[in-house]
Design an enzyme around this catalytic site. Structure first.
Site, PDB file in Angstrom:
ATOM      1  N   LYS A  23       2.637   3.771  14.151  1.00 29.22           N
ATOM      2  CA  LYS A  23       3.888   3.436  14.590  1.00 29.22           C
ATOM      3  C   LYS A  23       4.307   2.645  15.585  1.00 29.22           C
ATOM      4  CE  LYS A  23       5.846   6.464  12.048  1.00 29.22           C
ATOM      5  NZ  LYS A  23       6.867   5.905  10.466  1.00 29.22           N
ATOM      6  N   HIS A  75       0.895  -1.114  -0.173  1.00 29.71           N
ATOM      7  CA  HIS A  75       0.053  -0.184  -0.138  1.00 29.71           C
ATOM      8  C   HIS A  75       0.898   1.352   0.006  1.00 29.71           C
ATOM      9  CE1 HIS A  75      -2.949   2.889   1.548  1.00 29.71           C
ATOM     10  NE2 HIS A  75      -3.891   1.991   1.242  1.00 29.71           N
TER      11      HIS A  75
HETATM   12  P1  RFL Z   1       0.731  -5.430  23.326  1.00 27.26           P
HETATM   13  O1  RFL Z   1       0.641  -5.918  21.996  1.00 27.26           O
HETATM   14  O2  RFL Z   1       0.666  -4.646  23.779  1.00 27.26           O
HETATM   15  O3  RFL Z   1       0.898  -6.724  23.800  1.00 27.26           O
HETATM   16  C1  RFL Z   1       1.787  -6.985  25.207  1.00 27.26           C
HETATM   17  C2  RFL Z   1       0.802  -8.247  25.652  1.00 27.26           C
HETATM   18  O4  RFL Z   1       1.731  -8.084  26.841  1.00 27.26           O
HETATM   19  C3  RFL Z   1      -0.068  -8.848  27.529  1.00 27.26           C
HETATM   20  N1  RFL Z   1       0.160  -8.387  29.195  1.00 27.26           N
HETATM   21  C4  RFL Z   1       0.829  -9.194  30.431  1.00 27.26           C
HETATM   22  N2  RFL Z   1       1.241 -10.444  30.075  1.00 27.26           N
HETATM   23  C5  RFL Z   1       1.432 -11.115  31.225  1.00 27.26           C
HETATM   24  N3  RFL Z   1       1.796 -10.087  32.584  1.00 27.26           N
HETATM   25  C6  RFL Z   1       0.776  -8.864  32.745  1.00 27.26           C
HETATM   26  N4  RFL Z   1       1.338  -8.452  33.864  1.00 27.26           N
HETATM   27  C7  RFL Z   1       0.663  -8.617  31.498  1.00 27.26           C
HETATM   28  N5  RFL Z   1       0.299  -7.527  31.081  1.00 27.26           N
HETATM   29  C8  RFL Z   1      -0.701  -7.334  29.249  1.00 27.26           C
HETATM   30  C9  RFL Z   1      -0.980  -9.078  27.254  1.00 27.26           C
HETATM   31  O5  RFL Z   1      -1.982  -9.122  27.363  1.00 27.26           O
HETATM   32  C10 RFL Z   1      -0.238  -8.826  25.413  1.00 27.26           C
HETATM   33  O6  RFL Z   1      -1.199 -10.013  24.436  1.00 27.26           O
HETATM   34  O7  RFL Z   1       2.148  -4.847  23.044  1.00 27.26           O
HETATM   35  P2  RFL Z   1       3.637  -4.762  22.262  1.00 27.26           P
HETATM   36  O8  RFL Z   1       4.394  -6.030  21.912  1.00 27.26           O
HETATM   37  O9  RFL Z   1       4.538  -3.945  23.018  1.00 27.26           O
HETATM   38  O10 RFL Z   1       3.039  -4.842  20.954  1.00 27.26           O
HETATM   39  C11 RFL Z   1       2.394  -2.919  20.325  1.00 27.26           C
HETATM   40  C12 RFL Z   1       1.454  -2.822  19.953  1.00 27.26           C
HETATM   41  O11 RFL Z   1       0.807  -3.820  20.322  1.00 27.26           O
HETATM   42  C13 RFL Z   1       0.954  -1.589  19.607  1.00 27.26           C
HETATM   43  O12 RFL Z   1       1.654  -0.439  19.572  1.00 27.26           O
HETATM   44  C14 RFL Z   1      -0.148  -1.082  18.531  1.00 27.26           C
HETATM   45  O13 RFL Z   1      -0.861  -2.425  18.267  1.00 27.26           O
HETATM   46  C15 RFL Z   1      -0.302  -0.189  18.171  1.00 27.26           C
HETATM   47  N6  RFL Z   1      -1.164   0.157  17.104  1.00 27.26           N
HETATM   48  C16 RFL Z   1      -1.140   0.278  15.841  1.00 27.26           C
HETATM   49  N7  RFL Z   1       1.041   0.261  15.209  1.00 27.26           N
HETATM   50  C17 RFL Z   1       1.198  -0.011  14.365  1.00 27.26           C
HETATM   51  O14 RFL Z   1       2.167   0.393  13.730  1.00 27.26           O
HETATM   52  N8  RFL Z   1       0.164   0.545  12.896  1.00 27.26           N
HETATM   53  C18 RFL Z   1      -1.050   0.868  12.856  1.00 27.26           C
HETATM   54  O15 RFL Z   1      -1.946   0.304  12.510  1.00 27.26           O
HETATM   55  C19 RFL Z   1      -1.574   0.690  14.447  1.00 27.26           C
HETATM   56  N9  RFL Z   1      -3.036   0.927  15.115  1.00 27.26           N
HETATM   57  C20 RFL Z   1      -2.524   0.643  17.142  1.00 27.26           C
HETATM   58  C21 RFL Z   1      -3.734   1.174  16.040  1.00 27.26           C
HETATM   59  C22 RFL Z   1      -2.990   0.439  18.100  1.00 27.26           C
HETATM   60  C23 RFL Z   1      -4.437   0.903  18.908  1.00 27.26           C
HETATM   61  N10 RFL Z   1      -5.122   0.671  20.134  1.00 27.26           N
HETATM   62  C24 RFL Z   1      -6.419  -0.112  20.654  1.00 27.26           C
HETATM   63  C25 RFL Z   1      -4.343   1.797  20.643  1.00 27.26           C
HETATM   64  C26 RFL Z   1      -4.809   1.173  16.263  1.00 27.26           C
HETATM   65  C27 RFL Z   1      -5.701   1.222  17.116  1.00 27.26           C
HETATM   66  C28 RFL Z   1      -6.644   1.207  17.647  1.00 27.26           C
END
Ligand code: RFL
Length: 387
Positions: A293, A68
């Site tokens: 990001k 894209h």
């Molecule tokens: P995650 O994905 O939040 O995963 C963390 C994991 O840790 C678990 N956890 C625990 N496990 C054990 N003990 C605890 N005490 C714990 N506390 C939590 C959770 O259950 C989970 O499985 O973090 P990680 O790996 O650092 O990844 C980060 C990304 O998920 C995040 O930055 C992105 O989703 C942000 N984001 C986007 N990023 C992009 O690069 N491109 C996008 O298009 C994009 N769109 C978005 C997004 C985030 C969004 N939200 C909901 C904030 C769109 C949205 C709506």
């Protein structure tokens, strides 16, 4: 090695350590079904794809992801498109839903013999700054437990145990941008072949493809809004209005299958290393999703951490671990800076104040220079796809 969290950061790290022969376990609070279906990001930067390819983790996204390279801006002054894939560094996004990537990474990790303890919530990380760390946990049956390790990777997101366990004196930069979005997933095909950014006096609206059947939409909303205040009719009417559907063509409608409010904040921990505890992904920095990001930073940091840990544990070279925090923070602040620029491009000031007209004039000028200046467009493309 204990990894907290089975998101993009934790599972990329786990896979890389596993293939380097380093013993590790992932502790994950949620169930496998939750981890495999949690919809969030969708736009993977070219460098993220290169990292995943380098380590043989890109089969799914190569098969099902779509490249894209165009975004469309709609304002009261008209609309224009930027083919960012042909500007700047000439890089493209790959659209592949985060839950599909996480699912691929989890399958790969478990098939390769990696251990994940689901339903295990980390409560705290003890002893990390000065000695060997241990992680206190609440097991799936509610009983307390403890894991000891040489190193702990906090990949457990913004509300995880790693962040709660940081020693006093850790710097936590926090900024509330005062903007909220209603994040929506519609079971409907994308309505345009571009990312759509609509600036409207009623607030921002966004359109982002996810799959041929599912589209993400965003609607700027008041802080504290309940998603329940937005029935489907209201959502589609507001999207039509802000995306100027009457002028530029109708939106494909379908059931709204997910809605949630995202408050735009920036939050950066500094440093990302505390003795034997390392932070990566959202645990290290939270970034507004305005420039997509977060997941990309998570993958980049996981690769840097895996490489540094492998150098230390396999080759006895601690240089990478010593430099891990500073290297990541360079990328994090660059992404924060660009996300903040995007926020200012797409939104008015948080609340009506005496300077509203001033802010809006600057925003219009910013948009106009993006429409007309090739130098500005190259800068945009480089930052938009790059991490
Ligand atoms: P995650 O994905 O939040 O995963 C963390 C994991 O840790 C678990 N956890 C625990 N496990 C054990 N003990 C605890 N005490 C714990 N506390 C939590 C959770 O259950 C989970 O499985 O973090 P990680 O790996 O650092 O990844 C980060 C990304 O998920 C995040 O930055 C992105 O989703 C942000 N984001 C986007 N990023 C992009 O690069 N491109 C996008 O298009 C994009 N769109 C978005 C997004 C985030 C969004 N939200 C909901 C904030 C769109 C949205 C709506």
């Amino acid at each position: 090695m204990v990894i907290l969290g089975a998101g993009p950061a934790g599972l990329v790290l786990g896979n890389l350590l596993l293939s380097a022969g380093i013993d590790c376990v992932v502790l994950e609070r949620a169930t496998p079904a939750h981890v495999r279906t949690r919809a969030r990001a969708g736009f993977l930067a070219a460098n993220t794809v290169r990292i995943l390819e380098r380590h043989g983790l890109a089969d799914g996204l190569r098969r099902h992801g779509r490249t894209h390279g165009t975004c469309e801006f709609r304002t009261g002054d008209g609309r224009f498109r930027l083919d960012y894939g042909a500007l700047g560094g000439g890089e493209l996004h790959t659209v592949y839903p985060q839950q599909h990537l996480v699912s691929d990474l989890l399958t790969r990790f478990q098939d390769g013999g990696g251990r994940v303890r689901f339903g295990t919530e980390a409560v705290g990380v003890l002893g990390a700054p000065s000695g060997p760390p241990s992680v206190t946990v609440r097991e799936a049956d509610g009983r307390p437990g403890r894991w000891r390790a040489r190193y702990v990777a906090g990949c457990d997101g913004r509300h995880g145990a790693a962040r709660r366990s940081l020693p006093p004196g850790t710097v936590r930069h926090h900024r509330d941008h005062g903007v909220s979005w209603l994040g929506l997933l519609a079971e409907a095909p994308p309505s345009l072949d571009a990312v759509g950014y609509a600036v409207h006096e009623r607030g921002f609206a966004g359109h982002m493809a996810r799959t041929p059947e599912v589209t993400r939409y965003y609607l700027q909303c008041a802080r504290g809004t309940s998603p329940d205040a937005w029935p489907e009719d209201r959502i589609w009417a507001e999207l039509d209005l802000r995306m100027r559907a009457e002028e530029y063509g109708p939106l494909h409608r379908g059931p709204i299958v997910e809605r949630g409010v995202v408050d735009h904040v920036s939050d950066v921990v500094e440093p990302l290393r505390h003795g034997s505890l390392f932070l990566a992904g959202d645990a290290a920095s939270v970034i507004s999703p305005s420039a997509a990001k977060g997941a990309n930073l998570a993958v980049l940091e996981a690769e840097l951490l895996a490489r540094a840990l492998t150098d230390e544990l396999v080759h006895g070279d601690g240089e990478g671990l010593a430099r891990y925090s500073a290297r990541c923070l360079t990328h994090i602040w660059r992404a924060q800076e660009f996300s903040q620029w995007m926020l200012r491009l797409l939104h008015g000031p948080p609340a009506a104040d005496g300077e509203t007209m001033f802010h809006n004039a600057l925003r219009r000028t910013r948009m106009e220079s993006l429409r007309t200046s090739r130098t500005r467009q190259d800068w945009f493309a480089e930052n938009y796809v790059g991490v």
